[in-house]
Write a protein that holds these residues in place. Structure first.
Motif, PDB file in Angstrom:
ATOM      1  N   THR A  28      33.068  14.837  35.739  1.00 31.14           N
ATOM      2  CA  THR A  28      33.260  16.056  36.526  1.00 31.14           C
ATOM      3  C   THR A  28      31.893  16.657  36.788  1.00 31.14           C
ATOM      4  O   THR A  28      31.103  16.827  35.856  1.00 31.14           O
ATOM      5  CB  THR A  28      34.156  17.055  35.767  1.00 31.14           C
ATOM      6  OG1 THR A  28      35.438  16.450  35.546  1.00 31.14           O
ATOM      7  CG2 THR A  28      34.346  18.337  36.558  1.00 31.14           C
ATOM      8  N   GLY A  45      34.480  18.876  41.149  1.00 32.23           N
ATOM      9  CA  GLY A  45      35.494  17.835  41.238  1.00 32.23           C
ATOM     10  C   GLY A  45      35.223  16.704  40.269  1.00 32.23           C
ATOM     11  O   GLY A  45      34.245  16.706  39.514  1.00 32.23           O
ATOM     12  N   THR A  46      36.110  15.718  40.295  1.00 34.20           N
ATOM     13  CA  THR A  46      36.093  14.601  39.356  1.00 34.20           C
ATOM     14  C   THR A  46      36.146  13.293  40.122  1.00 34.20           C
ATOM     15  O   THR A  46      36.797  13.202  41.161  1.00 34.20           O
ATOM     16  CB  THR A  46      37.287  14.709  38.402  1.00 34.20           C
ATOM     17  OG1 THR A  46      37.159  15.901  37.628  1.00 34.20           O
ATOM     18  CG2 THR A  46      37.356  13.523  37.454  1.00 34.20           C
ATOM     19  N   PHE A  53      33.868  12.608  45.158  1.00 35.44           N
ATOM     20  CA  PHE A  53      34.975  13.239  44.451  1.00 35.44           C
ATOM     21  C   PHE A  53      36.271  12.497  44.774  1.00 35.44           C
ATOM     22  O   PHE A  53      36.512  12.103  45.909  1.00 35.44           O
ATOM     23  CB  PHE A  53      35.142  14.702  44.877  1.00 35.44           C
ATOM     24  CG  PHE A  53      34.080  15.634  44.351  1.00 35.44           C
ATOM     25  CD1 PHE A  53      33.622  15.551  43.052  1.00 35.44           C
ATOM     26  CD2 PHE A  53      33.547  16.619  45.169  1.00 35.44           C
ATOM     27  CE1 PHE A  53      32.653  16.414  42.573  1.00 35.44           C
ATOM     28  CE2 PHE A  53      32.579  17.492  44.708  1.00 35.44           C
ATOM     29  CZ  PHE A  53      32.126  17.388  43.404  1.00 35.44           C
ATOM     30  N   ALA A  86      38.367  18.794  45.547  1.00 35.30           N
ATOM     31  CA  ALA A  86      37.464  19.617  44.735  1.00 35.30           C
ATOM     32  C   ALA A  86      37.934  21.060  44.725  1.00 35.30           C
ATOM     33  O   ALA A  86      38.614  21.521  45.649  1.00 35.30           O
ATOM     34  CB  ALA A  86      36.029  19.539  45.275  1.00 35.30           C
TER      35      ALA A  86
END
Length: 284
Positions: A28, A45-46, A53, A86
């Motif tokens: 993240t 985001g991840t 993202f 995100a």
């Protein structure tokens, strides 16, 4: 580390841009967005592969998110909207004009259980150390799954009027990465360069801290925003590492620290990401 090894590390980083690599564990991180009426904005985001993202972060899992400037003090980050991949955050107030900012977020701890095959992949993706692998081998031989509680820490340095900072300040995070200075040709800190902005071609000296204490022998990956793979670095006995920056643009340092929890029944894992920039080197 000698100047020759510095040059070799920089060559590895540049060569990594040309090679496609495997997927990495979900990290993240922050991505800067254009300011709005003087208010800094960030996407959180991840994903498997910086800077792409894949999933957003629900605000209810972000108990702590803020920025700090040398004169502006603490500036909370508030939700602006949930984008497709995100969470968009906006500073609650504008910082001083031209001021560099450090922004961070700490996510809610989560519990995780993995079977043996997925645990092996996970340990490869975070470059787990020998002690972790040895203990996990014992658990696996006993038929135990991988159980952990993990916490994610994300940090970003936003350049000020003078450009990207070469020196930053530790935060009260469970796992943190701090930029200390720029290395001279002999590998020692260059006081003159460290007072200016980070530039392509520099080698940044950084520290990894766990609860504000140096974290030794910790694997940290260095990635560029246009790279398909990164290079793995490892901290010394004082938690320090040297990261070559052959290209201008955004860079990410990422790492995962794992240790047995006090109860012995699971692992305590902490993720950290640091995003920062290197400015183009001036023309001769």
């Amino acid at each position: 580390m000698t100047a020759r090894l510095f040059r070799r590390a920089a060559t590895w980083a540049a060569a990594a841009l040309l090679v496609a690599g495997p997927a990495h564990g979900h990290d993240t991180w922050f991505d800067p967005l254009p300011t709005e009426r003087g208010l800094p904005r960030l996407a959180l985001g991840t994903g498997h592969h910086y800077p792409l993202f894949e999933n957003g972060v629900d605000l209810k899992y972000v108990p702590e998110a803020a920025c700090r400037g040398s004169t502006s003090g603490l500036i909370p980050l508030a939700r602006q909207r949930d984008a497709e991949t995100a969470l968009w955050l906006r500073a609650a107030r504008a910082p001083a004009a031209g001021e560099a900012l450090t922004c961070w977020a700490v996510l809610t701890p989560f519990d995780l259980e993995l079977n043996a095959a997925k645990a092996e992949q996970y340990l490869r993706e975070v470059s787990a150390g020998a002690a972790v692998r040895e203990r996990w081998a014992q658990q696996r031989a006993a038929g135990q799954p991988w159980r952990e509680r993990y916490t994610k820490h994300a940090r970003i340095e936003l350049p000020g009027r003078d450009g990207p900072a070469a020196r930053t300040t530790p935060l009260a995070l469970g796992l943190d990465i701090v930029l200390d200075s720029v290395a001279a040709a002999d590998g020692q800190p260059d006081a003159a360069r460290s007072a200016g902005p980070l530039r392509a071609g520099d080698t940044v000296l950084a520290r990894v801290l766990r609860d504000r204490q140096p974290l030794a022998d910790q694997a940290i990956e260095l990635r560029h925003e246009r790279a398909r793979v990164g290079i793995w670095l490892r901290t010394d006995a004082e938690g320090r590492l040297r990261a070559p920056l052959p290209l201008a643009g955004r860079w990410l340092l990422r790492g995962t620290e794992q240790r047995p929890a006090p109860d012995g029944a699971r692992w305590d894992s902490r993720f950290v990401t640091l995003v920062f920039e290197a400015a183009p080197r001036p023309a001769p």
